[in-house]
Write a protein that holds these residues in place. Structure first.
Motif, PDB file in Angstrom:
ATOM      1  N   LEU A  76       0.582  -1.156   0.011  1.00 28.02           N
ATOM      2  CA  LEU A  76      -0.204  -0.071  -0.105  1.00 28.02           C
ATOM      3  C   LEU A  76       1.252   1.102  -0.060  1.00 28.02           C
ATOM      4  O   LEU A  76       0.051   2.153  -0.157  1.00 28.02           O
ATOM      5  N   GLY A  77       2.163   1.157   0.246  1.00 29.65           N
ATOM      6  CA  GLY A  77       3.155   2.451   0.329  1.00 29.65           C
ATOM      7  C   GLY A  77       2.938   2.908  -0.967  1.00 29.65           C
ATOM      8  O   GLY A  77       3.824   4.199  -1.193  1.00 29.65           O
ATOM      9  N   HIS A  78       2.477   1.897  -2.466  1.00 29.96           N
ATOM     10  CA  HIS A  78       2.917   2.768  -3.640  1.00 29.96           C
ATOM     11  C   HIS A  78       1.607   3.918  -3.671  1.00 29.96           C
ATOM     12  O   HIS A  78       1.755   5.148  -4.860  1.00 29.96           O
ATOM     13  N   ILE A  79       0.955   4.021  -2.549  1.00 31.64           N
ATOM     14  CA  ILE A  79      -0.474   4.839  -3.297  1.00 31.64           C
ATOM     15  C   ILE A  79       0.082   5.766  -1.376  1.00 31.64           C
ATOM     16  O   ILE A  79      -1.859   6.407  -1.657  1.00 31.64           O
ATOM     17  N   LYS A 185      -7.340   8.468  -9.640  1.00 39.16           N
ATOM     18  CA  LYS A 185      -8.181   7.978  -8.399  1.00 39.16           C
ATOM     19  C   LYS A 185      -7.853   6.903  -7.496  1.00 39.16           C
ATOM     20  O   LYS A 185      -8.293   6.544  -6.511  1.00 39.16           O
ATOM     21  N   LEU A 186      -7.381   6.321  -9.022  1.00 42.51           N
ATOM     22  CA  LEU A 186      -6.980   5.227  -7.701  1.00 42.51           C
ATOM     23  C   LEU A 186      -7.569   4.360  -7.155  1.00 42.51           C
ATOM     24  O   LEU A 186      -7.347   3.353  -5.815  1.00 42.51           O
ATOM     25  N   LEU A 187      -9.266   3.652  -7.815  1.00 42.59           N
ATOM     26  CA  LEU A 187     -10.453   2.929  -6.757  1.00 42.59           C
ATOM     27  C   LEU A 187     -10.147   2.152  -6.492  1.00 42.59           C
ATOM     28  O   LEU A 187     -10.022   0.763  -5.742  1.00 42.59           O
ATOM     29  N   PHE A 192      -8.638  -2.096  -2.205  1.00 43.59           N
ATOM     30  CA  PHE A 192      -8.102  -3.511  -1.913  1.00 43.59           C
ATOM     31  C   PHE A 192      -7.547  -3.263  -0.525  1.00 43.59           C
ATOM     32  O   PHE A 192      -7.359  -3.966  -0.024  1.00 43.59           O
ATOM     33  N   TRP A 193      -6.788  -2.542  -0.609  1.00 37.81           N
ATOM     34  CA  TRP A 193      -5.946  -1.744   0.569  1.00 37.81           C
ATOM     35  C   TRP A 193      -6.591  -1.500   1.543  1.00 37.81           C
ATOM     36  O   TRP A 193      -6.714  -1.372   2.721  1.00 37.81           O
ATOM     37  N   ASN A 194      -8.056  -0.996   1.174  1.00 38.54           N
ATOM     38  CA  ASN A 194      -9.052  -0.326   3.200  1.00 38.54           C
ATOM     39  C   ASN A 194      -7.581   0.674   3.227  1.00 38.54           C
ATOM     40  O   ASN A 194      -8.040   1.732   4.257  1.00 38.54           O
ATOM     41  N   VAL A 195      -7.256   1.886   1.805  1.00 39.70           N
ATOM     42  CA  VAL A 195      -7.075   3.031   2.015  1.00 39.70           C
ATOM     43  C   VAL A 195      -7.711   4.213   1.666  1.00 39.70           C
ATOM     44  O   VAL A 195      -8.480   4.003   0.933  1.00 39.70           O
ATOM     45  N   LYS A 196      -8.359   4.919   3.144  1.00 43.27           N
ATOM     46  CA  LYS A 196      -9.311   5.839   3.145  1.00 43.27           C
ATOM     47  C   LYS A 196      -8.562   7.357   2.278  1.00 43.27           C
ATOM     48  O   LYS A 196      -9.313   8.247   1.968  1.00 43.27           O
ATOM     49  N   ASP A 197      -7.479   7.756   3.088  1.00 42.86           N
ATOM     50  CA  ASP A 197      -7.146   8.933   3.349  1.00 42.86           C
ATOM     51  C   ASP A 197      -5.509   8.415   2.838  1.00 42.86           C
ATOM     52  O   ASP A 197      -4.587   7.928   3.606  1.00 42.86           O
ATOM     53  N   THR A 198      -5.232   8.828   1.682  1.00 46.64           N
ATOM     54  CA  THR A 198      -3.992   8.532   1.219  1.00 46.64           C
ATOM     55  C   THR A 198      -2.657   9.480   2.113  1.00 46.64           C
ATOM     56  O   THR A 198      -1.476   9.171   2.332  1.00 46.64           O
TER      57      THR A 198
END
Length: 256
Positions: A76-79, A185-187, A192-198
């Motif tokens: 998830l560090g990608h985003i 947007k990378l929806l 998938f990673w459950n990232v709500k706020d990057t």
């Protein structure tokens, strides 16, 4: 050598490599508007790190981008704004896996993998890893320049369904789970990673989960259950080139 898992046997002498090798040739796949990788000998003045040029060893520099130059695994560090490393997030390397083949649906001019399509393949036994082979399964996937081609991608609902199913590792034969141009947007990544706020990572984000893109699964590999060995290089980076390996699972015959 064979490994026995409960009532099944894994033959470790028959690996199925689903990675695409990285090279500095036109055969190397490319995405995200970059050029092919560079693999070239180190030069110090008149000294060239190449045996054919008189050196005692071959001594190459390699310049590549893991996201754009072939099979890679990302965390998830990608985003996220904060740094997270694939080398720190991925701590286990063997997983139960299920391979499915899907022909993306045409939706408003795009080719999209939908929740309904994935849902049809999964039953009560949810694997740790899901592998998606898109159809048609052309061999050109191993050499294609994907830039400006709007490849197929995963819908947000499909990625959310995969997450809610409990699948921790997603592997796909496309350059991204998201649309090539989606205004950032990378929806599917976020779902998938459950990232709500990057910018500020939520406590329930899935740090240990991974996405692997640009795999290639030959047609002779049947859909079904496998053991996955997900190999990465030890890069302190959001992504690493990777070598996912599948092993067939054989049911042990009862002796009773």
């Amino acid at each position: 050598m064979k490994a026995k898992i409960q009532n099944f046997t894994i033959d470790l002498s028959k690996p199925i490599d689903i990675s695409i090798p990285l090279s500095n040739t036109e055969k190397n796949p490319i995405a995200w508007y970059i050029e092919k990788p560079q693999i070239e000998p180190v030069v110090f003045g008149e000294w060239i790190g190449k045996v054919s040029e008189g050196s005692s060893t071959n001594f190459n520099n390699i310049f590549f981008n893991p996201h754009g130059h072939g099979t890679h695994t990302e965390c998830l560090g990608h985003i996220t704004r904060e740094f997270y490393s694939i080398n720190q997030c991925l701590k286990q390397f063997f997983f139960t896996a299920h391979l499915i083949s899907i022909e993306p649906e045409e939706i408003e001019g795009d080719l999209v993998i939908t929740k309904k399509q994935i849902e049809a393949f999964l039953n009560e036994e949810i694997p740790q890893a899901l592998l998606i082979r898109t159809l048609p399964n052309l061999e050109t996937k191993k050499h294609k320049n994907y830039s400006h081609t709007n490849p197929p991608y995963l819908s947000e609902d499909a990625a959310l369904f995969i997450r809610e199913s409990g699948i921790e590792h997603l592997l796909i034969d496309l350059p991204s789970v998201d649309r090539e141009e989606d205004e950032g947007k990378l929806l599917a990544h976020k779902a998938f990673w459950n990232v709500k706020d990057t910018n500020v990572l939520n406590d329930d984000a899935r740090l240990h989960c991974t996405i692997t893109e640009m795999i290639y699964v030959n047609d002779d590999v049947k859909d079904g259950n496998y053991l996955l060995n997900l190999q990465i290089a030890s890069f302190e980076n959001d992504a690493s080139p990777s070598k996912p390996i599948l092993y067939a699972i054989y049911e042990v015959e009862s002796t009773k």
